[in-house]
Motif scaffolding. Structure first.
Motif, PDB file in Angstrom:
ATOM      1  N   ILE A 283       0.821  -1.214   0.000  1.00 18.90           N
ATOM      2  CA  ILE A 283       0.000   0.000   0.000  1.00 18.90           C
ATOM      3  C   ILE A 283       0.860   1.272   0.000  1.00 18.90           C
ATOM      4  O   ILE A 283       1.132   1.817  -1.066  1.00 18.90           O
ATOM      5  N   THR A 284       1.285   1.735   1.167  1.00 15.09           N
ATOM      6  CA  THR A 284       2.065   2.978   1.250  1.00 15.09           C
ATOM      7  C   THR A 284       3.513   2.759   1.659  1.00 15.09           C
ATOM      8  O   THR A 284       4.222   3.708   1.985  1.00 15.09           O
ATOM      9  N   GLY A 285       3.979   1.529   1.653  1.00 13.02           N
ATOM     10  CA  GLY A 285       5.395   1.274   1.873  1.00 13.02           C
ATOM     11  C   GLY A 285       5.744   0.731   3.242  1.00 13.02           C
ATOM     12  O   GLY A 285       4.885   0.496   4.100  1.00 13.02           O
ATOM     13  N   LEU A 286       7.041   0.519   3.450  1.00 15.19           N
ATOM     14  CA  LEU A 286       7.557  -0.067   4.688  1.00 15.19           C
ATOM     15  C   LEU A 286       7.397   0.922   5.841  1.00 15.19           C
ATOM     16  O   LEU A 286       7.726   2.105   5.713  1.00 15.19           O
ATOM     17  N   GLU A 287       6.921   0.432   6.975  1.00 11.93           N
ATOM     18  CA  GLU A 287       6.702   1.281   8.147  1.00 11.93           C
ATOM     19  C   GLU A 287       7.652   0.862   9.269  1.00 11.93           C
ATOM     20  O   GLU A 287       7.281   0.132  10.190  1.00 11.93           O
ATOM     21  N   PHE A 288       8.900   1.321   9.166  1.00 19.54           N
ATOM     22  CA  PHE A 288       9.912   1.036  10.187  1.00 19.54           C
ATOM     23  C   PHE A 288       9.522   1.723  11.487  1.00 19.54           C
ATOM     24  O   PHE A 288       9.132   2.887  11.503  1.00 19.54           O
ATOM     25  N   GLN A 289       9.636   1.014  12.612  1.00 18.14           N
ATOM     26  CA  GLN A 289       9.125   1.497  13.895  1.00 18.14           C
ATOM     27  C   GLN A 289      10.195   2.022  14.842  1.00 18.14           C
ATOM     28  O   GLN A 289       9.899   2.313  15.998  1.00 18.14           O
ATOM     29  N   GLY A 290      11.440   2.157  14.387  1.00 23.85           N
ATOM     30  CA  GLY A 290      12.510   2.506  15.303  1.00 23.85           C
ATOM     31  C   GLY A 290      13.021   1.276  16.036  1.00 23.85           C
ATOM     32  O   GLY A 290      12.617   0.146  15.753  1.00 23.85           O
ATOM     33  N   LEU A 291      13.925   1.469  16.982  1.00 20.81           N
ATOM     34  CA  LEU A 291      14.502   0.369  17.749  1.00 20.81           C
ATOM     35  C   LEU A 291      14.329   0.636  19.243  1.00 20.81           C
ATOM     36  O   LEU A 291      13.918   1.723  19.649  1.00 20.81           O
ATOM     37  N   ASP A 292      14.652  -0.361  20.043  1.00 22.52           N
ATOM     38  CA  ASP A 292      14.736  -0.166  21.485  1.00 22.52           C
ATOM     39  C   ASP A 292      15.918  -0.955  22.020  1.00 22.52           C
ATOM     40  O   ASP A 292      16.412  -1.874  21.376  1.00 22.52           O
ATOM     41  N   VAL A 293      16.390  -0.557  23.188  1.00 20.91           N
ATOM     42  CA  VAL A 293      17.489  -1.243  23.855  1.00 20.91           C
ATOM     43  C   VAL A 293      17.045  -1.529  25.280  1.00 20.91           C
ATOM     44  O   VAL A 293      16.420  -0.682  25.925  1.00 20.91           O
ATOM     45  N   SER A 294      17.344  -2.726  25.781  1.00 19.60           N
ATOM     46  CA  SER A 294      16.836  -3.070  27.114  1.00 19.60           C
ATOM     47  C   SER A 294      17.676  -4.160  27.770  1.00 19.60           C
ATOM     48  O   SER A 294      18.349  -4.943  27.095  1.00 19.60           O
TER      49      SER A 294
END
Length: 321
Positions: A283-294
């Motif tokens: 549809i409107t492309g890849l939706e990268f969500q960022g990263l997290d560190v834990s």
């Protein structure tokens, strides 16, 4: 079924009793739109020790002895995450601006929509789900990964998370409808967590928030409509923490199809290739969500695995050529 109380150790002393029945509400994640609830984190469906990039701990797991009633041992794995097919709960606390934001839900069983990865490499795994494989299910049943209509998993609405920081305790009670745990706690001090629901009572001594890694860069090849790869890199750090991203299918498509990447911070990088990305870029492309560190921990019960993550979210977008 009930278990007798018994002690286990995870560098610290921990007591745990198994869960009894559940009076929770219907699984709020069955829309499949929440990648951290309906998807998960461990790209390899394993949580054994050894320090690899497969979602396992950097040290040997600690296993409780079998109880006098013949109950199975309980294994606590510091630095580990749960295999997606076994995870019944996820508790996350993200620090920002001096405040720790708590979110989590504990269920009676693992997500029926999650099955083996279709594609995987050393750091990432692509999971695809067909929402039409069962046809129409009756009542409140949901279609499982295996193509069978099954009862939905239920959230434990009696769950309570006690968070102690600098000598003060905040008790967070699950929402009576959704079972979701949410609230604010100290975002700077080390945290002592105690999770209670049913007959379960788990206490984890002090855990520090994992700081952001230095030198984080996220680059892609191709573009958001036709991604060939996404690579994240940072300065490796050997503190037992983990870096993760979960990329869901485009929100216009919805459904529990996603790519999850999860590696020890000391790996210094993660890589997702075209086969793991193109199916998500509809549809409107890849939706990268960022990263997290834990800093993480996996608590293994008879019913499944509960995962804890304490650290920070690392918002950002992919830099395309």
């Amino acid at each position: 079924m009930s278990w007798s109380r018994r002690s286990v150790s995870w560098v610290f002393s921990l007591s745990l009793v198994a869960c009894s029945g559940d009076d929770g509400a219907a699984d709020p994640s069955t829309t499949g739109t929440d990648p951290d609830t309906s998807a998960g984190t461990d790209p390899s469906a394993t949580s054994s020790g050894g320090g690899s990039t497969d979602g396992s701990s950097s040290g040997e797991p600690t296993t409780a002895g079998e109880s006098s009633t013949g109950d199975a041992p309980i294994t606590i794995e510091p630095g580990a995450v749960c295999a997606l097919g076994e995870r019944i709960g996820l508790v996350e606390i993200w620090s920002g601006g001096g405040v720790g934001s708590v979110s989590g839900t504990i269920y009676d069983k693992a997500d029926p929509w999650i099955g083996p990865a279709e594609l995987e490499n050393a750091s990432c795994a692509f999971h695809r789900f067909s929402t039409t494989s069962c046809g129409t299910c009756e009542g409140d049943e949901v279609c499982s990964f295996d193509g069978e209509c099954v009862a939905p998993r239920l959230a434990h609405t009696d769950a309570v998370l006690d968070v102690t920081a600098a000598g003060e305790t905040v008790s967070i009670t699950a929402d009576p409808i959704t079972g979701m745990l949410y609230g604010d706690v100290d975002g700077d001090a080390d945290l002592v967590l105690r999770l209670r629901y049913g007959d379960v009572d788990v206490e984890l001594p002090a855990v520090a928030y994992a700081p952001a890694p230095e030198g984080l860069v996220v680059v892609g090849e191709g573009d958001a409509m036709a991604p060939e790869s996404v690579d994240a890199s940072w300065t490796p750090r050997d503190d037992g923490s983990r870096v993760r991203t979960v990329i869901p299918i485009n929100h216009h498509a919805a459904g529990p199809t996603f790519t999850a990447c999860d590696v020890p911070t000391n790996a210094g990088n993660l890589h997702a290739d075209a086969g793991m990305l193109v199916p998500l870029a509809t549809i409107t492309g890849l939706e990268f969500q960022g990263l997290d560190v834990s800093h993480t921990a996996a608590v293994h019960l008879d019913a499944g695995c509960i995962e804890f993550r304490i650290g920070g979210q690392l918002p950002g977008s992919v830099t395309w050529p």
